[in-house]
Design a protein around this motif. Structure first.
Motif, PDB file in Angstrom:
ATOM      1  N   HIS A  73      -6.709   3.690  24.053  1.00 48.01           N
ATOM      2  CA  HIS A  73      -6.772   2.155  23.974  1.00 48.01           C
ATOM      3  C   HIS A  73      -5.393   1.495  23.874  1.00 48.01           C
ATOM      4  CE1 HIS A  73      -6.000   2.556  19.473  1.00 48.01           C
ATOM      5  NE2 HIS A  73      -5.966   1.195  19.447  1.00 48.01           N
ATOM      6  N   SER A  74      -4.382   2.427  23.264  1.00 51.49           N
ATOM      7  CA  SER A  74      -2.958   1.948  22.948  1.00 51.49           C
ATOM      8  C   SER A  74      -2.512   1.582  24.671  1.00 51.49           C
ATOM      9  CB  SER A  74      -2.169   2.705  22.386  1.00 51.49           C
ATOM     10  OG  SER A  74      -2.676   2.769  20.918  1.00 51.49           O
ATOM     11  N   LEU A  75      -2.888   2.556  25.382  1.00 45.11           N
ATOM     12  CA  LEU A  75      -2.206   2.446  26.835  1.00 45.11           C
ATOM     13  C   LEU A  75      -2.927   1.087  27.625  1.00 45.11           C
ATOM     14  CD1 LEU A  75      -2.330   6.279  27.838  1.00 45.11           C
ATOM     15  CD2 LEU A  75      -0.238   4.854  27.454  1.00 45.11           C
ATOM     16  N   MET A  76      -4.104   0.825  27.196  1.00 45.08           N
ATOM     17  CA  MET A  76      -4.810  -0.146  27.858  1.00 45.08           C
ATOM     18  C   MET A  76      -4.305  -1.316  27.156  1.00 45.08           C
ATOM     19  SD  MET A  76      -8.683   0.939  27.716  1.00 45.08           S
ATOM     20  CE  MET A  76      -9.165   2.220  28.854  1.00 45.08           C
ATOM     21  N   ALA A  77      -3.817  -1.521  25.906  1.00 39.86           N
ATOM     22  CA  ALA A  77      -3.263  -2.559  25.446  1.00 39.86           C
ATOM     23  C   ALA A  77      -1.889  -2.963  26.202  1.00 39.86           C
ATOM     24  CB  ALA A  77      -3.208  -2.328  23.902  1.00 39.86           C
ATOM     25  N   LEU A  78      -1.090  -2.013  26.231  1.00 39.85           N
ATOM     26  CA  LEU A  78       0.117  -2.185  26.922  1.00 39.85           C
ATOM     27  C   LEU A  78      -0.023  -2.602  28.345  1.00 39.85           C
ATOM     28  CD1 LEU A  78       2.094   1.095  25.734  1.00 39.85           C
ATOM     29  CD2 LEU A  78       2.790  -1.211  25.047  1.00 39.85           C
ATOM     30  N   HIS A  79      -1.002  -2.327  29.078  1.00 37.51           N
ATOM     31  CA  HIS A  79      -1.068  -2.680  30.298  1.00 37.51           C
ATOM     32  C   HIS A  79      -1.419  -4.132  30.215  1.00 37.51           C
ATOM     33  CE1 HIS A  79      -2.466  -2.193  34.569  1.00 37.51           C
ATOM     34  NE2 HIS A  79      -3.283  -3.076  34.224  1.00 37.51           N
ATOM     35  N   ALA A  80      -2.635  -4.650  29.636  1.00 38.78           N
ATOM     36  CA  ALA A  80      -3.084  -5.919  29.401  1.00 38.78           C
ATOM     37  C   ALA A  80      -1.867  -6.737  29.007  1.00 38.78           C
ATOM     38  CB  ALA A  80      -4.212  -5.977  28.580  1.00 38.78           C
ATOM     39  N   ALA A  81      -1.296  -6.080  27.895  1.00 37.25           N
ATOM     40  CA  ALA A  81      -0.216  -7.150  27.379  1.00 37.25           C
ATOM     41  C   ALA A  81       1.093  -7.375  28.412  1.00 37.25           C
ATOM     42  CB  ALA A  81       0.529  -6.445  26.131  1.00 37.25           C
ATOM     43  N   HIS A  82       1.456  -6.538  29.351  1.00 35.97           N
ATOM     44  CA  HIS A  82       2.288  -6.461  30.124  1.00 35.97           C
ATOM     45  C   HIS A  82       2.010  -7.799  31.181  1.00 35.97           C
ATOM     46  CE1 HIS A  82       5.539  -5.575  33.119  1.00 35.97           C
ATOM     47  NE2 HIS A  82       4.589  -5.661  34.186  1.00 35.97           N
ATOM     48  N   GLU A  83       0.873  -7.807  31.512  1.00 39.68           N
ATOM     49  CA  GLU A  83       0.370  -8.844  32.205  1.00 39.68           C
ATOM     50  C   GLU A  83       0.412 -10.361  31.830  1.00 39.68           C
ATOM     51  OE1 GLU A  83      -3.327 -10.466  35.076  1.00 39.68           O
ATOM     52  OE2 GLU A  83      -3.627  -8.940  33.995  1.00 39.68           O
ATOM     53  N   ALA A  84       0.255 -10.281  30.515  1.00 43.23           N
ATOM     54  CA  ALA A  84      -0.011 -11.627  29.819  1.00 43.23           C
ATOM     55  C   ALA A  84       1.459 -12.091  29.629  1.00 43.23           C
ATOM     56  CB  ALA A  84      -0.653 -11.483  28.427  1.00 43.23           C
ATOM     57  N   TRP A  85       2.297 -11.165  29.047  1.00 44.54           N
ATOM     58  CA  TRP A  85       3.806 -11.244  28.621  1.00 44.54           C
ATOM     59  C   TRP A  85       4.236 -11.846  30.079  1.00 44.54           C
ATOM     60  CZ3 TRP A  85       5.760 -11.460  23.677  1.00 44.54           C
ATOM     61  CH2 TRP A  85       6.830 -11.610  23.727  1.00 44.54           C
ATOM     62  N   THR A  86       4.190 -11.267  31.072  1.00 42.10           N
ATOM     63  CA  THR A  86       5.004 -11.661  32.296  1.00 42.10           C
ATOM     64  C   THR A  86       4.330 -12.953  32.878  1.00 42.10           C
ATOM     65  OG1 THR A  86       5.002  -9.285  33.085  1.00 42.10           O
ATOM     66  CG2 THR A  86       5.357 -10.862  34.751  1.00 42.10           C
ATOM     67  N   GLN A  87       3.052 -13.401  32.874  1.00 39.97           N
ATOM     68  CA  GLN A  87       2.774 -14.506  33.055  1.00 39.97           C
ATOM     69  C   GLN A  87       3.200 -15.735  32.131  1.00 39.97           C
ATOM     70  OE1 GLN A  87      -1.473 -15.492  32.671  1.00 39.97           O
ATOM     71  NE2 GLN A  87      -1.506 -16.549  34.532  1.00 39.97           N
ATOM     72  N   SER A  88       3.578 -15.200  31.101  1.00 42.35           N
ATOM     73  CA  SER A  88       3.910 -16.739  30.062  1.00 42.35           C
ATOM     74  C   SER A  88       5.516 -16.953  30.468  1.00 42.35           C
ATOM     75  CB  SER A  88       3.903 -16.022  28.670  1.00 42.35           C
ATOM     76  OG  SER A  88       5.112 -14.937  28.313  1.00 42.35           O
ATOM     77  N   GLY A  89       6.136 -15.989  31.292  1.00 41.31           N
ATOM     78  CA  GLY A  89       7.332 -16.011  31.496  1.00 41.31           C
ATOM     79  C   GLY A  89       8.721 -15.846  30.737  1.00 41.31           C
ATOM     80  N   LEU A  90       8.259 -15.200  29.480  1.00 46.32           N
ATOM     81  CA  LEU A  90       9.221 -14.771  28.580  1.00 46.32           C
ATOM     82  C   LEU A  90      10.002 -13.748  29.056  1.00 46.32           C
ATOM     83  CD1 LEU A  90       6.503 -14.727  25.674  1.00 46.32           C
ATOM     84  CD2 LEU A  90       8.667 -15.912  25.654  1.00 46.32           C
ATOM     85  N   PRO A  91      11.093 -13.457  28.379  1.00 45.79           N
ATOM     86  CA  PRO A  91      11.965 -12.408  28.887  1.00 45.79           C
ATOM     87  C   PRO A  91      11.421 -10.994  28.410  1.00 45.79           C
ATOM     88  CG  PRO A  91      12.978 -13.372  27.110  1.00 45.79           C
ATOM     89  CD  PRO A  91      11.820 -14.305  27.579  1.00 45.79           C
ATOM     90  N   ALA A  92      12.171  -9.872  28.572  1.00 45.75           N
ATOM     91  CA  ALA A  92      11.630  -8.450  28.509  1.00 45.75           C
ATOM     92  C   ALA A  92      11.162  -8.295  26.966  1.00 45.75           C
ATOM     93  CB  ALA A  92      12.480  -7.377  29.059  1.00 45.75           C
ATOM     94  N   ALA A  93      12.246  -8.684  26.105  1.00 42.45           N
ATOM     95  CA  ALA A  93      11.660  -8.719  24.732  1.00 42.45           C
ATOM     96  C   ALA A  93      11.869 -10.192  24.094  1.00 42.45           C
ATOM     97  CB  ALA A  93      12.765  -7.971  23.920  1.00 42.45           C
ATOM     98  N   SER A  94      11.068 -10.454  23.081  1.00 46.99           N
ATOM     99  CA  SER A  94      11.143 -11.675  22.454  1.00 46.99           C
ATOM    100  C   SER A  94      12.355 -12.371  22.062  1.00 46.99           C
ATOM    101  CB  SER A  94      10.178 -11.549  21.093  1.00 46.99           C
ATOM    102  OG  SER A  94      10.330 -13.051  20.529  1.00 46.99           O
TER     103      SER A  94
END
Length: 408
Positions: A73-94
């Motif tokens: 479930h943590s691997l799935m979390a990282l996968h979904a979060a990568h898409e959301a973070w990328t779409q938001s246009g944020l840099p690699a880290a906050s």
């Protein structure tokens, strides 16, 4: 308390309907089911069952030693979060780690890791427990991995409140941002419990639908008179929340505004739902958003396809919105019930419907006496972006959460 509205600036999904939010929304629009017949485990007394399993390879970009720290479930979390973070246009880290939070929900957390460790301990000639069992099983494991990956240092909320977990995590993050405790938050939920131990427990409870003998993908039928129970699913969904001022300052735009959060507790029964409690959560969410029921143009129902659950939800919806007063669909018919991650995935479905201005149909409904109370969407309908949407998540233990979004 900040007067800022809170924007959703990125979304991501990992489900049996596909590897991302777009394929997920496409499948909902097409009525394509991700549910299939699973083989079970006869050696452990688990007969074949219907479920919505994720087939996407996970963690392939990690070194084995690093991947070994993660439950499924943590691997799935990282996968979904990568898409959301990328779409938001944020840099690699906050860019503002001390003003960035994470709020994540899960029901059983690392149940796969627990199953693996018990299996190794009981079946190997030399009993051994995996040395990372504790950190893979703990309910805040996914949230911890996300905090480390994206530099989220303001706050960590790890919510485990059964089927309301991720919806409540999203709502509590909304409150953090409103109260000035953070400027942004990565929120959502993940669940992976399609292992023999948890499946056997759900089967013993008598709430799982038997596989449809003629068409297993149609095994889950929310609001249909022939519904026979829930179908488990697995996956993850993530959203990036930002105060409007923070998003504007960096040139981001809103996919939707997260406008309202309502939470109530039935305090009646561990597994039987209660219309009074659901009504309180719905009315609290609408009041929090500052809108009247007439302004709501869609409800993504909790709709698990249990006999009592759907009937009680139909009653609570009719009380709040009037008889057949709002279009309703339950997308679990296609992606299964993700338990703790369900609320986040269904909120992503709402954001996609708002963006596309089209409401997903309620799949697999043939005949429904509940249609006298609720306006079930039988085929895709256009959505008026001047209206708002509600997503319901109602949990074992009596926890009810409703979330409200509208266009920015």
């Amino acid at each position: 308390m900040t007067a800022d509205s809170v924007w959703i600036t990125g979304i991501g999904a990992c489900s049996a309907l596909g590897p991302d939010a777009a394929s997920f929304a496409d499948a909902l629009a097409q009525g394509r089911s991700g549910i299939a017949l699973q083989p079970g485990d006869p050696a452990r007394g688990v007969p074949p069952f219907a479920a919505a399993a994720v087939t996407l390879p996970l963690g392939q970009d990690m070194p084995p030693a690093q991947r070994n720290l993660h439950d499924r479930h943590s691997l799935m979390a990282l996968h979904a979060a990568h898409e959301a973070w990328t779409q938001s246009g944020l840099p690699a880290a906050s860019p503002v780690p001390e003003r960035s939070a994470v709020a994540w929900g899960t029901g059983l957390g690392g149940s796969n890791a627990l199953q693996q460790s018990y299996g190794e301990h009981l079946t190997k000639e030399t009993p051994r427990i995996h040395p990372y069992t504790v950190v893979r099983v703990m309910s805040n494991s996914a949230a911890s991995h996300l905090a480390m990956k994206y530099g989220l240092k303001a706050s960590m909320l790890a919510i485990s409140n059964a089927c309301a977990s991720s919806a409540q995590a999203i709502g509590e993050a909304l409150m953090l941002l409103r109260h000035g405790r953070a400027d942004m938050a990565l929120v959502g939920g993940s669940e992976a419990m399609l292992n023999p131990g948890s499946v056997a427990a759900w089967q013993a409870m008598g709430v799982m639908a038997p596989p449809d003998p003629d068409d297993p993908p149609r095994s889950c039928r929310p609001f249909d008179d022939g519904r026979r129970g829930l179908v488990l699913g697995e996956g993850a969904a993530a959203l990036v929340l930002e105060t409007a001022s923070h998003a504007r300052a960096r040139g981001a735009s809103a996919l939707a505004v997260l406008a309202g959060y309502g939470h109530s507790v039935d305090a009646v029964h561990l597994s039987r739902p209660d219309a009074d409690g659901q009504e309180r959560a719905l009315r609290a969410a609408l009041a929090d958003a500052g809108i009247e029921p007439a302004r709501v143009g869609y409800v993504n129902a909790h709709g698990t396809a249990t006999d009592v659950g759907d009937a009680v939800e139909a009653e609570s919806l009719a009380r709040v919105f009037g008889v057949r007063g709002v279009p309703v669909s339950a997308t679990k018919a296609l992606h299964g019930h993700l338990i703790g991650a369900g609320g986040a995935l269904e909120l992503v479905a709402c954001v996609q419907a708002l963006q596309r201005r089209a409401l997903p149909p309620n799949a697999h409904v043939r005949d429904s006496t509940l249609e006298a109370q609720v306006d079930l969407i039988r085929a895709s309908r256009a959505f008026d972006p001047a209206q708002a949407m509600v997503s319901n998540s109602f949990a074992f233990g009596g926890s009810n959460v409703s979330l409200v979004i509208h266009a920015g």
